[in-house]
Design an enzyme around this catalytic site. Structure first.
Site, PDB file in Angstrom:
ATOM      1  N   ARG A   1      -8.788  -0.328   4.362  1.00  0.00           N
ATOM      2  CA  ARG A   1      -7.910   0.703   3.769  1.00  0.00           C
ATOM      3  C   ARG A   1      -6.564   0.100   3.379  1.00  0.00           C
ATOM      4  O   ARG A   1      -5.924   0.553   2.448  1.00  0.00           O
ATOM      5  CB  ARG A   1      -7.679   1.818   4.788  1.00  0.00           C
ATOM      6  CG  ARG A   1      -8.886   2.647   5.105  1.00  0.00           C
ATOM      7  CD  ARG A   1      -8.509   3.894   5.841  1.00  0.00           C
ATOM      8  NE  ARG A   1      -7.415   4.584   5.154  1.00  0.00           N
ATOM      9  CZ  ARG A   1      -6.870   5.716   5.608  1.00  0.00           C
ATOM     10  NH1 ARG A   1      -7.310   6.258   6.727  1.00  0.00           N
ATOM     11  NH2 ARG A   1      -5.894   6.311   4.952  1.00  0.00           N
TER      12      ARG A   1
ATOM     13  N   ARG B   1       0.326  14.529  12.697  1.00  0.00           N
ATOM     14  CA  ARG B   1       0.812  14.284  11.341  1.00  0.00           C
ATOM     15  C   ARG B   1       1.071  15.586  10.558  1.00  0.00           C
ATOM     16  O   ARG B   1       0.479  15.853   9.523  1.00  0.00           O
ATOM     17  CB  ARG B   1      -0.182  13.414  10.562  1.00  0.00           C
ATOM     18  CG  ARG B   1      -0.666  12.175  11.248  1.00  0.00           C
ATOM     19  CD  ARG B   1       0.342  11.058  11.321  1.00  0.00           C
ATOM     20  NE  ARG B   1       0.739  10.535  10.029  1.00  0.00           N
ATOM     21  CZ  ARG B   1       0.108   9.557   9.385  1.00  0.00           C
ATOM     22  NH1 ARG B   1      -0.966   9.063   9.881  1.00  0.00           N
ATOM     23  NH2 ARG B   1       0.553   9.125   8.217  1.00  0.00           N
TER      24      ARG B   1
ATOM     25  N   CYS C   1      -4.967  12.642  12.413  1.00  0.00           N
ATOM     26  CA  CYS C   1      -5.690  11.370  12.266  1.00  0.00           C
ATOM     27  C   CYS C   1      -5.570  10.677  13.624  1.00  0.00           C
ATOM     28  O   CYS C   1      -4.971  11.199  14.554  1.00  0.00           O
ATOM     29  CB  CYS C   1      -5.103  10.534  11.137  1.00  0.00           C
ATOM     30  SG  CYS C   1      -3.539   9.794  11.550  1.00  0.00           S
TER      31      CYS C   1
ATOM     32  N   ASP D   1       4.504   0.554  11.860  1.00  0.00           N
ATOM     33  CA  ASP D   1       3.282  -0.039  11.296  1.00  0.00           C
ATOM     34  C   ASP D   1       3.101  -1.491  11.708  1.00  0.00           C
ATOM     35  O   ASP D   1       2.078  -2.092  11.375  1.00  0.00           O
ATOM     36  CB  ASP D   1       3.301   0.042   9.760  1.00  0.00           C
ATOM     37  CG  ASP D   1       3.233   1.477   9.289  1.00  0.00           C
ATOM     38  OD1 ASP D   1       3.540   1.728   8.115  1.00  0.00           O
ATOM     39  OD2 ASP D   1       2.914   2.358  10.110  1.00  0.00           O
TER      40      ASP D   1
ATOM     41  N   LYS E   1       0.852  -1.201   0.000  1.00  0.00           N
ATOM     42  CA  LYS E   1       0.000   0.000   0.000  1.00  0.00           C
ATOM     43  C   LYS E   1       0.880   1.240   0.000  1.00  0.00           C
ATOM     44  O   LYS E   1       0.654   2.174  -0.774  1.00  0.00           O
ATOM     45  CB  LYS E   1      -0.875   0.022   1.252  1.00  0.00           C
ATOM     46  CG  LYS E   1      -1.567   1.355   1.492  1.00  0.00           C
ATOM     47  CD  LYS E   1      -2.450   1.379   2.714  1.00  0.00           C
ATOM     48  CE  LYS E   1      -1.745   1.620   4.000  1.00  0.00           C
ATOM     49  NZ  LYS E   1      -1.383   3.020   4.303  1.00  0.00           N
ATOM     50  N   ASN E   2       1.905   1.237   0.855  1.00  0.00           N
ATOM     51  CA  ASN E   2       2.697   2.456   1.038  1.00  0.00           C
ATOM     52  C   ASN E   2       3.727   2.686  -0.057  1.00  0.00           C
ATOM     53  O   ASN E   2       4.441   3.684  -0.042  1.00  0.00           O
ATOM     54  CB  ASN E   2       3.338   2.464   2.432  1.00  0.00           C
ATOM     55  CG  ASN E   2       2.284   2.660   3.510  1.00  0.00           C
ATOM     56  OD1 ASN E   2       1.141   3.003   3.214  1.00  0.00           O
ATOM     57  ND2 ASN E   2       2.647   2.398   4.745  1.00  0.00           N
TER      58      ASN E   2
HETATM   59  C1  EPZ Z   1       4.293   6.943   6.103  1.00  0.00           C
HETATM   60  O1  EPZ Z   1       3.550   8.003   6.696  1.00  0.00           O
HETATM   61  C2  EPZ Z   1       3.339   5.757   6.020  1.00  0.00           C
HETATM   62  N1  EPZ Z   1       2.210   6.098   5.160  1.00  0.00           N
HETATM   63  C3  EPZ Z   1       2.848   5.401   7.414  1.00  0.00           C
HETATM   64  O2  EPZ Z   1       2.021   4.239   7.295  1.00  0.00           O
HETATM   65  C4  EPZ Z   1       4.066   5.047   8.278  1.00  0.00           C
HETATM   66  O3  EPZ Z   1       3.632   4.772   9.591  1.00  0.00           O
HETATM   67  C5  EPZ Z   1       5.054   6.229   8.287  1.00  0.00           C
HETATM   68  O4  EPZ Z   1       5.413   6.568   6.926  1.00  0.00           O
HETATM   69  C6  EPZ Z   1       6.327   5.898   9.050  1.00  0.00           C
HETATM   70  O5  EPZ Z   1       6.954   4.788   8.484  1.00  0.00           O
HETATM   71  C7  EPZ Z   1       2.374   6.030   3.806  1.00  0.00           C
HETATM   72  O6  EPZ Z   1       3.442   5.706   3.310  1.00  0.00           O
HETATM   73  C8  EPZ Z   1       1.170   6.342   2.969  1.00  0.00           C
HETATM   74  P1  EPZ Z   1       6.496  10.246   8.196  1.00  0.00           P
HETATM   75  P2  EPZ Z   1       4.171   9.505   6.719  1.00  0.00           P
HETATM   76  O7  EPZ Z   1       6.458  11.472   7.354  1.00  0.00           O
HETATM   77  O8  EPZ Z   1       4.876   9.757   5.441  1.00  0.00           O
HETATM   78  C9  EPZ Z   1       6.542  13.458  11.663  1.00  0.00           C
HETATM   79  C10 EPZ Z   1       0.158   2.878   7.688  1.00  0.00           C
HETATM   80  O9  EPZ Z   1      -0.317   2.363   8.713  1.00  0.00           O
HETATM   81  N2  EPZ Z   1       6.543  14.427  10.554  1.00  0.00           N
HETATM   82  O10 EPZ Z   1       7.705   9.353   8.119  1.00  0.00           O
HETATM   83  O11 EPZ Z   1       3.109  10.421   7.147  1.00  0.00           O
HETATM   84  C11 EPZ Z   1       5.181  12.778  11.782  1.00  0.00           C
HETATM   85  O12 EPZ Z   1       4.316  13.528  12.597  1.00  0.00           O
HETATM   86  C12 EPZ Z   1       0.642   4.312   7.706  1.00  0.00           C
HETATM   87  O13 EPZ Z   1       0.301   2.265   6.591  1.00  0.00           O
HETATM   88  C13 EPZ Z   1       6.695  15.791  10.837  1.00  0.00           C
HETATM   89  O14 EPZ Z   1       6.826  16.180  12.003  1.00  0.00           O
HETATM   90  O15 EPZ Z   1       5.239   9.332   7.889  1.00  0.00           O
HETATM   91  C14 EPZ Z   1       5.494  11.467  12.417  1.00  0.00           C
HETATM   92  O16 EPZ Z   1       5.589  11.629  13.819  1.00  0.00           O
HETATM   93  C15 EPZ Z   1       0.437   4.978   9.053  1.00  0.00           C
HETATM   94  N3  EPZ Z   1       6.667  16.677   9.823  1.00  0.00           N
HETATM   95  C16 EPZ Z   1       6.869  11.135  11.871  1.00  0.00           C
HETATM   96  O17 EPZ Z   1       7.426  12.363  11.368  1.00  0.00           O
HETATM   97  C17 EPZ Z   1       6.515  16.303   8.516  1.00  0.00           C
HETATM   98  O18 EPZ Z   1       6.533  17.165   7.617  1.00  0.00           O
HETATM   99  C18 EPZ Z   1       6.831  10.107  10.751  1.00  0.00           C
HETATM  100  O19 EPZ Z   1       6.172  10.686   9.695  1.00  0.00           O
HETATM  101  C19 EPZ Z   1       6.369  14.924   8.241  1.00  0.00           C
HETATM  102  C20 EPZ Z   1       6.395  14.006   9.269  1.00  0.00           C
END
Ligand code: EPZ
Length: 425
Positions: free
Chosen positions: A404, A128, A123, A312, A22-23
């Site tokens: 999802r 996020r 969410c 995850d 998915k990701n």
């Molecule tokens: C991706 O989300 C995945 N989603 C998430 O999977 C996964 O948990 C996450 O990466 C971490 O591996 C998809 O790929 C569609 P991040 P993403 O940006 O990109 C903070 C699932 O269950 N952050 O690495 O949103 C954020 O708040 C989902 O399949 C900032 O502060 O993850 C979080 O605490 C859930 N500012 C951390 O970094 C930003 O601009 C990780 O976020 C971006 C992120």
């Protein structure tokens, strides 16, 4: 609303087909917006999030054609994406359903120099924010203003290369900046980039489309912008989180399964952590053989960016630890609120105490089936896993969360011996 009934106590045995990730699928679909030529994606999983992303991309004017495939089969499904962009707004009513919608921002800016994308909002698992996405794109020349809950971004003179250092290896920020950089003027260096296998898959696809990218698999990506990208066909990488989920299913239910398409090197710390817990995972040709050796032992784990233990898979591993011998401390370092499965597991008799970002899990001899509520994608599946080991019947409500990110999970588990069924609600 559909629900899933699970009656516990049956060990698993047989083969499970792992679908496309998915990701990886979601950023790969928005990569199709980088060119009006056609990007063909194969091994696309049949998930609600894929349908949402198809609707989002289509309303930008880019055609998304669906071809073939059967639910849960290993022939996957083929998407063909491409065409002119006629609308640069990503509306709130779509974005609020799926945070990954923000991944249209980089392609829109790179392709047509403007974008109006609703802020995704928080969410269940956290606020996020997307500040790292926006700061990186601003360094590439985008002018970004927030108003009325929308990101208004413009790059009238196009994007230019920049050296960007991410303070945190954000997956989404890496993907948005990477995609934008493929069409920017000059060289972009992205340091402290995320190294998740889904990023490597996106890099491979972009290179097949004519992008010039070095550093795949490392935390430093160097991108030389090109004028345009061309058609390509790309097979989506197997879903490492689905793989980890079914490995946890075999762990908690007992028995042994083969995960077809699973890749050991994409599981990172899951392999060593499950091994310490008493579960052996070995590569067996193009499958992973997962076998619970004897009992389960409590093991500590901390979620970290790849190749650390994936956030995850934290909820799924917690269900395993709930019935292990001894105690386990699970620390969630990535998201600030990813323990919603704890109260539900507790209703099933688990002994779990949350202290800030850590949960202390003390294994119990047996869980009891109960009515439980799914709250987010991975929490939903952890309740199903708990049901596999619980005495009696567990009813998991609100399984739309599950749909999802998991294709036909109840069918895949039933095919290897679980007593599980979906009931239309
Ligand atoms: C991706 O989300 C995945 N989603 C998430 O999977 C996964 O948990 C996450 O990466 C971490 O591996 C998809 O790929 C569609 P991040 P993403 O940006 O990109 C903070 C699932 O269950 N952050 O690495 O949103 C954020 O708040 C989902 O399949 C900032 O502060 O993850 C979080 O605490 C859930 N500012 C951390 O970094 C930003 O601009 C990780 O976020 C971006 C992120």
């Amino acid at each position: 609303m559909d629900k899933i009934l699970v009656r516990g106590g049956r060990p698993l045995s047989g083969d499970i087909v792992i679908g496309g990730a998915k990701n990886a699928s979601l950023p790969l679909m928005t990569a199709g917006m980088l060119t009006d030529a056609r990007l063909t994606l194969t091994n696309v999983p049949r998930l609600a999030d894929i349908a949402t992303m198809s609707a989002l991309i289509s309303q930008h004017g880019v055609a998304v054609e669906v071809r073939g495939g059967t639910v849960g089969g290993n022939d996957g499904r083929t998407l063909s994406i491409g065409g002119a962009i006629s609308n640069t707004e990503a509306p709130y009513d779509i974005v609020r359903k799926m945070r990954a919608s923000i991944l249209v921002l980089g392609p829109l800016l790179a392709r047509v120099g403007e974008a109006r994308v609703s802020l995704p909002g928080g969410c269940a698992i956290g606020t996020r924010p997307i500040d790292l996405h926006l700061k990186g794109l601003e360094q590439m020349g985008a002018e970004i203003a927030l108003d009325g809950g929308y990101v208004n971004a413009k790059a009238p003179r196009g994007l230019h290369g920049a050296t960007i250092v991410l303070p945190f290896a954000s997956v989404g920020a890496t993907e948005n900046i990477l995609m934008a950089a493929t069409l920017a003027d000059g060289q972009t260096v992205l340091a402290n980039a995320a190294r998740e296998p889904e990023i490597g898959d996106l890099v491979a696809c972009l290179i097949a489309m004519g992008a010039r990218i070095e550093g795949a698999g490392t935390d430093r990506l160097t991108i030389e912008g090109v004028k345009r990208l061309h058609a390509a066909t790309h097979e989506i990488v197997a879903d490492r989180i689905e793989t980890a989920t079914f490995a946890c299913a075999a762990a908690i239910a007992g028995g042994s399964v083969r995960l077809l398409g699973g890749r050991l090197e994409h599981l990172g710390a899951v392999v060593s952590t499950l091994a310490q817990a008493g579960v052996e995972i070995t590569q067996d040709g193009d499958a992973l053989a997962v076998r619970r050796l004897n009992g389960l032992h409590g093991v500590d784990a901390m979620t970290e960016p790849y190749p650390g233990f994936p956030t995850d898979a934290q909820a799924q591993f917690m269900a395993v630890m709930a019935v292990a011998e001894g105690a386990s401390m699970l620390t969630e370092n990535i998201f600030e609120n990813r323990f919603m499965h704890v109260p539900e597991l507790t209703r099933m008799g688990a002994n779990i105490n949350v202290h800030g970002s850590s949960a202390i899990v003390r294994g119990v001899l047996r869980l009891s089936g109960a009515q439980v509520m799914a709250t987010d994608l991975r929490a939903s599946v952890s309740l199903i896993l708990a049901g596999l080991a619980a005495q009696g019947e567990t009813t998991v409500n609100r399984v739309y969360h599950l749909d999802r990110g998991y294709e036909a999970v109840e069918r895949k588990l039933a095919a290897v011996g679980a007593d599980i069924e979906r009931v239309a609600g």
